[in-house]
Design a protein around this motif. Structure first.
Motif, PDB file in Angstrom:
ATOM      1  N   PRO A  64      15.061  -9.675  -2.037  1.00  0.00           N
ATOM      2  CA  PRO A  64      14.940  -8.793  -3.197  1.00  0.00           C
ATOM      3  C   PRO A  64      13.478  -8.524  -3.571  1.00  0.00           C
ATOM      4  CG  PRO A  64      16.287 -10.736  -3.727  1.00  0.00           C
ATOM      5  CD  PRO A  64      15.765 -10.914  -2.350  1.00  0.00           C
ATOM      6  N   PHE A  65      12.557  -9.236  -2.930  1.00  0.00           N
ATOM      7  CA  PHE A  65      11.143  -9.121  -3.249  1.00  0.00           C
ATOM      8  C   PHE A  65      10.401  -8.141  -2.341  1.00  0.00           C
ATOM      9  CE2 PHE A  65      12.608 -13.372  -4.341  1.00  0.00           C
ATOM     10  CZ  PHE A  65      12.295 -13.425  -5.692  1.00  0.00           C
ATOM     11  N   ASP A  66      11.066  -7.600  -1.335  1.00  0.00           N
ATOM     12  CA  ASP A  66      10.393  -6.739  -0.346  1.00  0.00           C
ATOM     13  C   ASP A  66       9.720  -5.517  -0.978  1.00  0.00           C
ATOM     14  OD1 ASP A  66      11.194  -8.524   1.552  1.00  0.00           O
ATOM     15  OD2 ASP A  66      12.799  -7.276   2.371  1.00  0.00           O
ATOM     16  N   GLY A  67      10.392  -4.868  -1.903  1.00  0.00           N
ATOM     17  CA  GLY A  67       9.819  -3.696  -2.570  1.00  0.00           C
ATOM     18  C   GLY A  67       8.576  -4.065  -3.359  1.00  0.00           C
ATOM     19  N   ALA A  68       8.647  -5.177  -4.081  1.00  0.00           N
ATOM     20  CA  ALA A  68       7.491  -5.626  -4.865  1.00  0.00           C
ATOM     21  C   ALA A  68       6.320  -5.988  -3.955  1.00  0.00           C
ATOM     22  CB  ALA A  68       7.878  -6.817  -5.740  1.00  0.00           C
ATOM     23  N   ILE A  69       6.622  -6.593  -2.808  1.00  0.00           N
ATOM     24  CA  ILE A  69       5.563  -6.944  -1.855  1.00  0.00           C
ATOM     25  C   ILE A  69       4.874  -5.685  -1.345  1.00  0.00           C
ATOM     26  CG2 ILE A  69       5.139  -7.878   0.463  1.00  0.00           C
ATOM     27  CD1 ILE A  69       7.283 -10.010  -0.150  1.00  0.00           C
ATOM     28  N   ARG A  70       5.663  -4.661  -1.002  1.00  0.00           N
ATOM     29  CA  ARG A  70       5.078  -3.403  -0.523  1.00  0.00           C
ATOM     30  C   ARG A  70       4.201  -2.764  -1.596  1.00  0.00           C
ATOM     31  NH1 ARG A  70      10.070  -2.957   1.806  1.00  0.00           N
ATOM     32  NH2 ARG A  70      10.859  -1.604   0.171  1.00  0.00           N
ATOM     33  N   LEU A  71       4.683  -2.755  -2.837  1.00  0.00           N
ATOM     34  CA  LEU A  71       3.900  -2.176  -3.931  1.00  0.00           C
ATOM     35  C   LEU A  71       2.587  -2.931  -4.135  1.00  0.00           C
ATOM     36  CD1 LEU A  71       6.611  -1.403  -6.644  1.00  0.00           C
ATOM     37  CD2 LEU A  71       5.225   0.226  -5.359  1.00  0.00           C
ATOM     38  N   GLN A  72       2.636  -4.262  -4.096  1.00  0.00           N
ATOM     39  CA  GLN A  72       1.422  -5.061  -4.270  1.00  0.00           C
ATOM     40  C   GLN A  72       0.443  -4.811  -3.137  1.00  0.00           C
ATOM     41  OE1 GLN A  72       1.596  -6.039  -7.742  1.00  0.00           O
ATOM     42  NE2 GLN A  72       0.101  -7.309  -6.738  1.00  0.00           N
ATOM     43  N   ARG A  73       0.938  -4.736  -1.918  1.00  0.00           N
ATOM     44  CA  ARG A  73       0.048  -4.478  -0.779  1.00  0.00           C
ATOM     45  C   ARG A  73      -0.603  -3.110  -0.902  1.00  0.00           C
ATOM     46  NH1 ARG A  73       3.766  -7.056   4.007  1.00  0.00           N
ATOM     47  NH2 ARG A  73       3.252  -9.231   3.531  1.00  0.00           N
ATOM     48  N   ARG A  74       0.171  -2.122  -1.334  1.00  0.00           N
ATOM     49  CA  ARG A  74      -0.374  -0.775  -1.516  1.00  0.00           C
ATOM     50  C   ARG A  74      -1.448  -0.790  -2.604  1.00  0.00           C
ATOM     51  NH1 ARG A  74       4.211   2.397  -2.724  1.00  0.00           N
ATOM     52  NH2 ARG A  74       4.850   1.864  -0.620  1.00  0.00           N
ATOM     53  N   GLU A  75      -1.172  -1.499  -3.700  1.00  0.00           N
ATOM     54  CA  GLU A  75      -2.147  -1.583  -4.789  1.00  0.00           C
ATOM     55  C   GLU A  75      -3.425  -2.282  -4.321  1.00  0.00           C
ATOM     56  OE1 GLU A  75      -2.589  -3.420  -9.303  1.00  0.00           O
ATOM     57  OE2 GLU A  75      -0.652  -3.511  -8.297  1.00  0.00           O
ATOM     58  N   ILE A  76      -3.286  -3.353  -3.554  1.00  0.00           N
ATOM     59  CA  ILE A  76      -4.453  -4.071  -3.030  1.00  0.00           C
ATOM     60  C   ILE A  76      -5.240  -3.168  -2.085  1.00  0.00           C
ATOM     61  CG2 ILE A  76      -5.157  -5.967  -1.516  1.00  0.00           C
ATOM     62  CD1 ILE A  76      -2.895  -7.626  -2.829  1.00  0.00           C
ATOM     63  N   ASP A  77      -4.540  -2.417  -1.235  1.00  0.00           N
ATOM     64  CA  ASP A  77      -5.231  -1.494  -0.319  1.00  0.00           C
ATOM     65  C   ASP A  77      -5.998  -0.420  -1.093  1.00  0.00           C
ATOM     66  OD1 ASP A  77      -4.341  -2.864   1.901  1.00  0.00           O
ATOM     67  OD2 ASP A  77      -2.668  -1.498   2.309  1.00  0.00           O
TER      68      ASP A  77
ATOM     69  N   ALA B 266      -8.592  -6.727  -8.451  1.00  0.00           N
ATOM     70  CA  ALA B 266      -8.159  -7.032  -7.086  1.00  0.00           C
ATOM     71  C   ALA B 266      -7.798  -8.504  -6.947  1.00  0.00           C
ATOM     72  CB  ALA B 266      -9.262  -6.658  -6.090  1.00  0.00           C
ATOM     73  N   THR B 267      -8.567  -9.367  -7.585  1.00  0.00           N
ATOM     74  CA  THR B 267      -8.265 -10.796  -7.551  1.00  0.00           C
ATOM     75  C   THR B 267      -6.911 -11.073  -8.202  1.00  0.00           C
ATOM     76  OG1 THR B 267     -10.613 -11.349  -7.600  1.00  0.00           O
ATOM     77  CG2 THR B 267      -9.085 -13.079  -8.253  1.00  0.00           C
ATOM     78  N   ALA B 268      -6.663 -10.454  -9.341  1.00  0.00           N
ATOM     79  CA  ALA B 268      -5.376 -10.625 -10.024  1.00  0.00           C
ATOM     80  C   ALA B 268      -4.232 -10.077  -9.177  1.00  0.00           C
ATOM     81  CB  ALA B 268      -5.410  -9.944 -11.389  1.00  0.00           C
ATOM     82  N   ALA B 269      -4.436  -8.917  -8.576  1.00  0.00           N
ATOM     83  CA  ALA B 269      -3.399  -8.318  -7.733  1.00  0.00           C
ATOM     84  C   ALA B 269      -3.126  -9.180  -6.507  1.00  0.00           C
ATOM     85  CB  ALA B 269      -3.800  -6.906  -7.300  1.00  0.00           C
ATOM     86  N   TYR B 270      -4.184  -9.742  -5.935  1.00  0.00           N
ATOM     87  CA  TYR B 270      -4.015 -10.612  -4.767  1.00  0.00           C
ATOM     88  C   TYR B 270      -3.235 -11.859  -5.162  1.00  0.00           C
ATOM     89  CZ  TYR B 270      -5.099 -13.380  -0.650  1.00  0.00           C
ATOM     90  OH  TYR B 270      -4.997 -14.147   0.478  1.00  0.00           O
ATOM     91  N   GLY B 271      -3.554 -12.435  -6.315  1.00  0.00           N
ATOM     92  CA  GLY B 271      -2.810 -13.600  -6.796  1.00  0.00           C
ATOM     93  C   GLY B 271      -1.348 -13.273  -7.017  1.00  0.00           C
ATOM     94  N   MET B 272      -1.089 -12.111  -7.608  1.00  0.00           N
ATOM     95  CA  MET B 272       0.298 -11.682  -7.836  1.00  0.00           C
ATOM     96  C   MET B 272       1.003 -11.479  -6.504  1.00  0.00           C
ATOM     97  SD  MET B 272       2.742 -10.927  -9.888  1.00  0.00           S
ATOM     98  CE  MET B 272       2.001 -10.662 -11.477  1.00  0.00           C
ATOM     99  N   SER B 273       0.305 -10.891  -5.549  1.00  0.00           N
ATOM    100  CA  SER B 273       0.878 -10.660  -4.230  1.00  0.00           C
ATOM    101  C   SER B 273       1.280 -11.980  -3.575  1.00  0.00           C
ATOM    102  CB  SER B 273      -0.129  -9.917  -3.352  1.00  0.00           C
ATOM    103  OG  SER B 273       0.369  -9.767  -2.047  1.00  0.00           O
ATOM    104  N   LYS B 274       0.396 -12.955  -3.653  1.00  0.00           N
ATOM    105  CA  LYS B 274       0.693 -14.268  -3.063  1.00  0.00           C
ATOM    106  C   LYS B 274       1.882 -14.914  -3.765  1.00  0.00           C
ATOM    107  CE  LYS B 274      -1.984 -14.266   0.269  1.00  0.00           C
ATOM    108  NZ  LYS B 274      -1.354 -14.043   1.562  1.00  0.00           N
ATOM    109  N   ALA B 275       1.964 -14.766  -5.079  1.00  0.00           N
ATOM    110  CA  ALA B 275       3.092 -15.333  -5.822  1.00  0.00           C
ATOM    111  C   ALA B 275       4.407 -14.680  -5.396  1.00  0.00           C
ATOM    112  CB  ALA B 275       2.872 -15.166  -7.328  1.00  0.00           C
ATOM    113  N   ILE B 276       4.388 -13.363  -5.225  1.00  0.00           N
ATOM    114  CA  ILE B 276       5.604 -12.652  -4.800  1.00  0.00           C
ATOM    115  C   ILE B 276       5.982 -13.055  -3.378  1.00  0.00           C
ATOM    116  CG2 ILE B 276       6.570 -10.375  -4.286  1.00  0.00           C
ATOM    117  CD1 ILE B 276       4.860  -9.293  -6.617  1.00  0.00           C
ATOM    118  N   GLU B 277       4.979 -13.161  -2.501  1.00  0.00           N
ATOM    119  CA  GLU B 277       5.256 -13.579  -1.120  1.00  0.00           C
ATOM    120  C   GLU B 277       5.818 -15.003  -1.079  1.00  0.00           C
ATOM    121  OE1 GLU B 277       1.643 -12.961   1.066  1.00  0.00           O
ATOM    122  OE2 GLU B 277       1.804 -10.782   0.929  1.00  0.00           O
ATOM    123  N   ASP B 278       5.304 -15.885  -1.935  1.00  0.00           N
ATOM    124  CA  ASP B 278       5.844 -17.246  -2.013  1.00  0.00           C
ATOM    125  C   ASP B 278       7.292 -17.222  -2.489  1.00  0.00           C
ATOM    126  OD1 ASP B 278       3.456 -18.292  -1.133  1.00  0.00           O
ATOM    127  OD2 ASP B 278       2.776 -18.938  -3.128  1.00  0.00           O
TER     128      ASP B 278
END
Length: 139
Positions: A4-17, A91-103
C-alpha cells in the motif's frame, strides 16, 4: 511484492528528484555569481591600476558602477544561499520521509511473508494431523 506504500514511495522519489534538480540549479546560480564577483574584483583592480597611472582619466563613475555591481552580486549571493539552505533542509526532510515510507513498505512485506509462512505451516500441520488421524482410525 506490491504494498500500500508504493504510491507514496513514488511520490517521495519524484519530490526528491525535483529537489535535487532545484538544488543543482541554485548551485549553478551560486557558481555564476561567484565567478562574476571574481571577475568584477579583477576588473576593479585593473581599472584602479590604470587610473593610478593616468591621472587625467576620471574613473569615479565607472568605479561607482562597479561597486554597485559588487553590492548587487553580494545581495544575489545571499538570496541564493538562503534558497539553497531551504532546499537542502526540505530535501533532508523529504529523504527522511522517503526512508520511513520505504521501511514501512519493507515491514509490510516481511509481515505478509510471515503471515503466508504461518498459514502454510498451519495448512501442513492440518494435513499431517489429518493423515495421522486416518492412520490411527484404520488400526
Amino acid at each position: 511484492m506490491k504494498t500500500p506504500f508504493d504510491g507514496a514511495i513514488r511520490l517521495q522519489r519524484r519530490e526528491i528528484d525535483e529537489m535535487r534538480v532545484a538544488i543543482n540549479v541554485q548551485v549553478e546560480r551560486l557558481v555564476t555569481i561567484e565567478t562574476a564577483q571574481v571577475d568584477t574584483d579583477a576588473v576593479m583592480r585593473r581599472e584602479r591600476d590604470i587610473a593610478g597611472e593616468e591621472l587625467l582619466l576620471s574613473s569615479h563613475a565607472y568605479m561607482a558602477r562597479m561597486h554597485a555591481e559588487r553590492r548587487r552580486l553580494a545581495e544575489d549571493r545571499a538570496v541564493v544561499d538562503i534558497q539553497l539552505t531551504q532546499l537542502r533542509t526540505r530535501a533532508t526532510a523529504a529523504y527522511g520521509m522517503s526512508k520511513a515510507i520505504e521501511d514501512a513498505a519493507r515491514n509490510y512485506c516481511e509481515e505478509q511473508l510471515q503471515a503466508e509462512a504461518t498459514a502454510e505451516q498451519a495448512r501442513l500441520d492440518d494435513q499431517a494431523a489429518t493423515r495421522f488421524l486416518r492412520l490411527t482410525d484404520r488400526r
